[in-house]
Design an enzyme around this catalytic site. Structure first.
Site, PDB file in Angstrom:
ATOM      1  N   GLU A   1       0.287   0.229   2.056  1.00  0.00           N
ATOM      2  CA  GLU A   1       0.885  -0.524   0.957  1.00  0.00           C
ATOM      3  C   GLU A   1       1.627   0.447   0.052  1.00  0.00           C
ATOM      4  O   GLU A   1       1.189   1.571  -0.165  1.00  0.00           O
ATOM      5  CB  GLU A   1      -0.195  -1.279   0.187  1.00  0.00           C
ATOM      6  CG  GLU A   1      -0.727  -2.439   1.002  1.00  0.00           C
ATOM      7  CD  GLU A   1      -1.802  -3.230   0.283  1.00  0.00           C
ATOM      8  OE1 GLU A   1      -1.862  -3.178  -0.960  1.00  0.00           O
ATOM      9  OE2 GLU A   1      -2.586  -3.905   0.975  1.00  0.00           O
TER      10      GLU A   1
ATOM     11  N   LYS B   1      -7.844   2.264  15.477  1.00  0.00           N
ATOM     12  CA  LYS B   1      -7.584   1.815  14.098  1.00  0.00           C
ATOM     13  C   LYS B   1      -8.775   2.138  13.190  1.00  0.00           C
ATOM     14  O   LYS B   1      -8.625   2.733  12.115  1.00  0.00           O
ATOM     15  CB  LYS B   1      -7.291   0.310  14.106  1.00  0.00           C
ATOM     16  CG  LYS B   1      -7.177  -0.319  12.733  1.00  0.00           C
ATOM     17  CD  LYS B   1      -6.019   0.241  11.940  1.00  0.00           C
ATOM     18  CE  LYS B   1      -6.073  -0.190  10.488  1.00  0.00           C
ATOM     19  NZ  LYS B   1      -5.040   0.391   9.660  1.00  0.00           N
TER      20      LYS B   1
ATOM     21  N   GLY C   1      -9.654  12.852  -6.391  1.00  0.00           N
ATOM     22  CA  GLY C   1      -9.368  11.830  -7.391  1.00  0.00           C
ATOM     23  C   GLY C   1     -10.627  11.056  -7.729  1.00  0.00           C
ATOM     24  O   GLY C   1     -11.736  11.599  -7.655  1.00  0.00           O
TER      25      GLY C   1
ATOM     26  N   CYS D   1      -8.325  -1.866   2.655  1.00  0.00           N
ATOM     27  CA  CYS D   1      -8.629  -1.393   4.018  1.00  0.00           C
ATOM     28  C   CYS D   1      -9.762  -0.373   4.101  1.00  0.00           C
ATOM     29  O   CYS D   1     -10.756  -0.609   4.777  1.00  0.00           O
ATOM     30  CB  CYS D   1      -7.368  -0.817   4.647  1.00  0.00           C
ATOM     31  SG  CYS D   1      -6.166  -2.097   5.035  1.00  0.00           S
TER      32      CYS D   1
HETATM   33  N1  NAD Z   1      -2.995  -4.467   3.681  1.00  0.00           N
HETATM   34  C1  NAD Z   1      -2.871  -3.369   4.384  1.00  0.00           C
HETATM   35  O1  NAD Z   1      -2.440  -2.336   3.890  1.00  0.00           O
HETATM   36  C2  NAD Z   1      -3.260  -3.341   5.840  1.00  0.00           C
HETATM   37  C3  NAD Z   1      -2.846  -2.266   6.638  1.00  0.00           C
HETATM   38  C4  NAD Z   1      -3.219  -2.253   7.978  1.00  0.00           C
HETATM   39  C5  NAD Z   1      -4.011  -3.278   8.512  1.00  0.00           C
HETATM   40  N2  NAD Z   1      -4.420  -4.304   7.699  1.00  0.00           N
HETATM   41  C6  NAD Z   1      -5.227  -5.363   8.289  1.00  0.00           C
HETATM   42  O2  NAD Z   1      -4.376  -6.482   8.518  1.00  0.00           O
HETATM   43  C7  NAD Z   1      -5.086  -7.719   8.285  1.00  0.00           C
HETATM   44  C8  NAD Z   1      -4.359  -8.516   7.209  1.00  0.00           C
HETATM   45  O3  NAD Z   1      -4.411  -7.780   5.996  1.00  0.00           O
HETATM   46  P1  NAD Z   1      -3.555  -8.213   4.725  1.00  0.00           P
HETATM   47  O4  NAD Z   1      -3.779  -7.184   3.692  1.00  0.00           O
HETATM   48  O5  NAD Z   1      -2.188  -8.536   5.162  1.00  0.00           O
HETATM   49  O6  NAD Z   1      -4.341  -9.565   4.328  1.00  0.00           O
HETATM   50  P2  NAD Z   1      -3.921 -10.631   3.219  1.00  0.00           P
HETATM   51  O7  NAD Z   1      -5.200 -11.146   2.651  1.00  0.00           O
HETATM   52  O8  NAD Z   1      -2.893 -10.053   2.304  1.00  0.00           O
HETATM   53  O9  NAD Z   1      -3.198 -11.778   4.061  1.00  0.00           O
HETATM   54  C9  NAD Z   1      -3.853 -12.589   4.998  1.00  0.00           C
HETATM   55  C10 NAD Z   1      -3.119 -13.927   5.074  1.00  0.00           C
HETATM   56  O10 NAD Z   1      -3.640 -14.691   6.158  1.00  0.00           O
HETATM   57  C11 NAD Z   1      -3.686 -16.054   5.753  1.00  0.00           C
HETATM   58  N3  NAD Z   1      -4.588 -16.792   6.649  1.00  0.00           N
HETATM   59  C12 NAD Z   1      -5.947 -16.803   6.675  1.00  0.00           C
HETATM   60  N4  NAD Z   1      -6.371 -17.599   7.676  1.00  0.00           N
HETATM   61  C13 NAD Z   1      -5.268 -18.088   8.303  1.00  0.00           C
HETATM   62  C14 NAD Z   1      -5.048 -18.938   9.431  1.00  0.00           C
HETATM   63  N5  NAD Z   1      -6.064 -19.475  10.123  1.00  0.00           N
HETATM   64  N6  NAD Z   1      -3.767 -19.242   9.777  1.00  0.00           N
HETATM   65  C15 NAD Z   1      -2.728 -18.714   9.087  1.00  0.00           C
HETATM   66  N7  NAD Z   1      -2.874 -17.904   8.034  1.00  0.00           N
HETATM   67  C16 NAD Z   1      -4.134 -17.585   7.643  1.00  0.00           C
HETATM   68  C17 NAD Z   1      -4.145 -15.989   4.318  1.00  0.00           C
HETATM   69  O11 NAD Z   1      -3.851 -17.184   3.628  1.00  0.00           O
HETATM   70  C18 NAD Z   1      -3.304 -14.785   3.813  1.00  0.00           C
HETATM   71  O12 NAD Z   1      -2.047 -15.203   3.321  1.00  0.00           O
HETATM   72  C19 NAD Z   1      -6.513  -7.302   7.899  1.00  0.00           C
HETATM   73  O13 NAD Z   1      -7.293  -7.321   9.052  1.00  0.00           O
HETATM   74  C20 NAD Z   1      -6.327  -5.883   7.388  1.00  0.00           C
HETATM   75  O14 NAD Z   1      -7.496  -5.116   7.544  1.00  0.00           O
HETATM   76  C21 NAD Z   1      -4.048  -4.357   6.384  1.00  0.00           C
END
Ligand code: NAD
Length: 437
Positions: A149, A200, A249, A256
């Protein structure tokens, strides 16, 4: 040319899903993205951006004709063969990964539709094998996401590596995913599903370990009079170690690291293996957030009735994500000690207001510092480096600053009249420029 590219389906339009959708659209693919939240889908369909992420707004606007947001699963299934699953996998109360959203996506699918599931959500090793058993006839590919992010668009479009896991029988789906990523460069790592899932989790656990390690080194530096900035610089030049994530820090946070470290520890435990090292990584991280309170007390004594300003609230700069932010623990601990807490963040204020009920919010950093007995730099937003620290000192009841990210120049702060406390930093040591991690 656009029409020749494979259409892409994205399920879950949060940080990962929205960036994935926007970037594949930028590469010329038609993308249909589905979320279960109607208000999110409506906002995105109107061209409103739901998260703060540099460059994302421009990408969405430029490619709006190729992007469709919907709540309708059938619309997605009609439009695309490759379905990228990007739903959240938060921790359960037991510390395991909560796979309920992933499961609900699987329930929406059936064999025979010609679709392939591409898992971008972070899931425990073994999840893919179990989904393949539950959903025979639907090819399954693990394609974990490594974006950060704050630089998510850049990371997606210029990956260090792309990991693609597929098991025997599903190689064609793996090949199709590899073709999507080919234009981006970056090494493509083809492997089996369980290994891709482990890559991962192990990567995040290793980075968290590096952070907790350097935090402990910083704490020892404070005891022995060494400067961790110098120590980390000297260590990082060793190519076997590297300088990334060697910045001490007030602990890691975000959506994550905390949950993924816990999920790996639990995955190991559930499989009969006690992952001792990760216990220490987690404990060090929790204690690191609290050490700041001790630093304030060293100067101020009891914090009852003291006014403490938090500069920055987001878990890192360039995002408004407050999930597991260190500021949440700090604010709670300060309030627990009876302090009055005032805060400023350039973009996370709106999100933070709902989480920090008792905290007063300021409209600028200088306003936050008005009459404060101390300030803690929590998030290294670039604008804090540019602040007029002489004016800041004049506005405070006591110009005391705890630099929770070793972001500011101690000599500059001291010449402005501040008492400066960093993390593991000898006050008189030379100051090195601090690159953003
Ligand atoms: N945020 C990061 O920096 C990051 C980086 C790498 C991996 N990830 C991984 O990626 C995944 C998503 O993370 P994120 O931060 O984007 O999550 P988030 O919470 O920002 O977004 C998840 C989205 O999925 C939607 N959702 C839930 N159930 C659903 C369904 N059945 N159908 C359709 N949409 C649905 C939610 O409403 C939400 O908008 C997680 O497993 C996380 O660990 C996140």
């Amino acid at each position: 040319m656009t029409d020749e590219r494979e259409p892409v389906g994205v399920i879950g339009v949060g940080w990962v899903g929205l960036v994935t959708a926007a970037c594949f659209a930028e590469l010329g693919h038609r993308v249909v993205a589905r979320d279960i939240l109607p208000e999110k889908v409506e906002a995105l369909s109107r061209g409103e951006i739901t998260i703060h992420e540099p460059g994302l707004g421009e990408l969405l606007a430029r490619n709006s004709e190729r992007l469709t947001f919907t709540t309708d699963m059938d619309e997605l299934l009609d439009a695309a063969r490759l379905l990228f699953v990007c739903v959240d996998t938060p921790p359960t109360v037991s510390g395991d990964a909560d796979l309920s959203r992933v499961r609900s996506v699987v329930e929406d699918l059936s064999a025979g539709g010609g679709h392939a599931l591409v898992m971008k959500s972070t899931v425990p090793a073994g999840t893919g094998q179990s989904i393949r058993r539950d959903l025979p006839g639907v090819p399954y590919v693990s394609c974990p996401e490594f974006l950060k992010e704050g630089s998510a668009v850049e990371d997606f479009l210029h990956p260090d590596r792309v990991v693609i896991g597929s098991d025997p029988g599903d190689e064609a789906a793996g090949d199709a995913v590899a073709r999507l990523y080919e234009p981006l460069g970056g090494e493509i790592v083809r492997t089996d599903v369980s290994s891709a899932e482990m890559i991962k989790l192990a990567s995040n656990a290793f980075l968290a370990t590096k952070i907790s390690f350097v935090n402990e080194i910083a704490n020892v530096c404070e005891e022995v009079g060494a400067d961790v900035t110098e120590v980390a610089r000297g260590m990082g030049l060793d190519q076997r170690i590297g300088s990334a994530f060697l910045r001490p820090g007030i602990g890691y946070g975000g959506s994550c690291f905390p949950k993924d470290v816990s999920a790996l520890k639990m995955l190991a435990g559930n499989s009969g293996y006690h992952f001792q090292l990760l216990n220490a990584v987690i404990e060090v991280n929790e204690l690191q957030k609290r050490r700041v309170i001790g630093k304030l007390q060293k100067h101020l004594g009891p914090l009852l009735g003291k006014r403490v300003a938090l500069l920055g609230l987001a878990f890192k700069p360039h995002t408004d994500d407050m999930r597991e932010a260190s500021s949440l623990v700090l604010a709670a601990r300060l309030e627990g000690e009876g302090a009055e807490v005032v805060a400023y963040d350039p973009v996370a204020g709106d999100v933070a207001r709902n989480l920090l009920g008792a905290v007063e919010f300021a409209d600028s950093p200088l306003e936050a510092l008005d009459g404060a007995d101390a300030t803690i730099l929590v998030t290294e937003w670039p604008e804090f480096a540019e602040l007029d620290w002489v004016e800041a000192a004049g506005r405070m009841a006591r110009p005391l600053l705890v630099d929770g990210r070793n972001f500011l120049d101690p000599a500059l702060l001291e010449s402005a009249g501040f008492e400066y406390e960093g993390i593991g930093r000898a006050v008189d040591a030379p100051v090195q420029a601090q690159p953003a991690s």
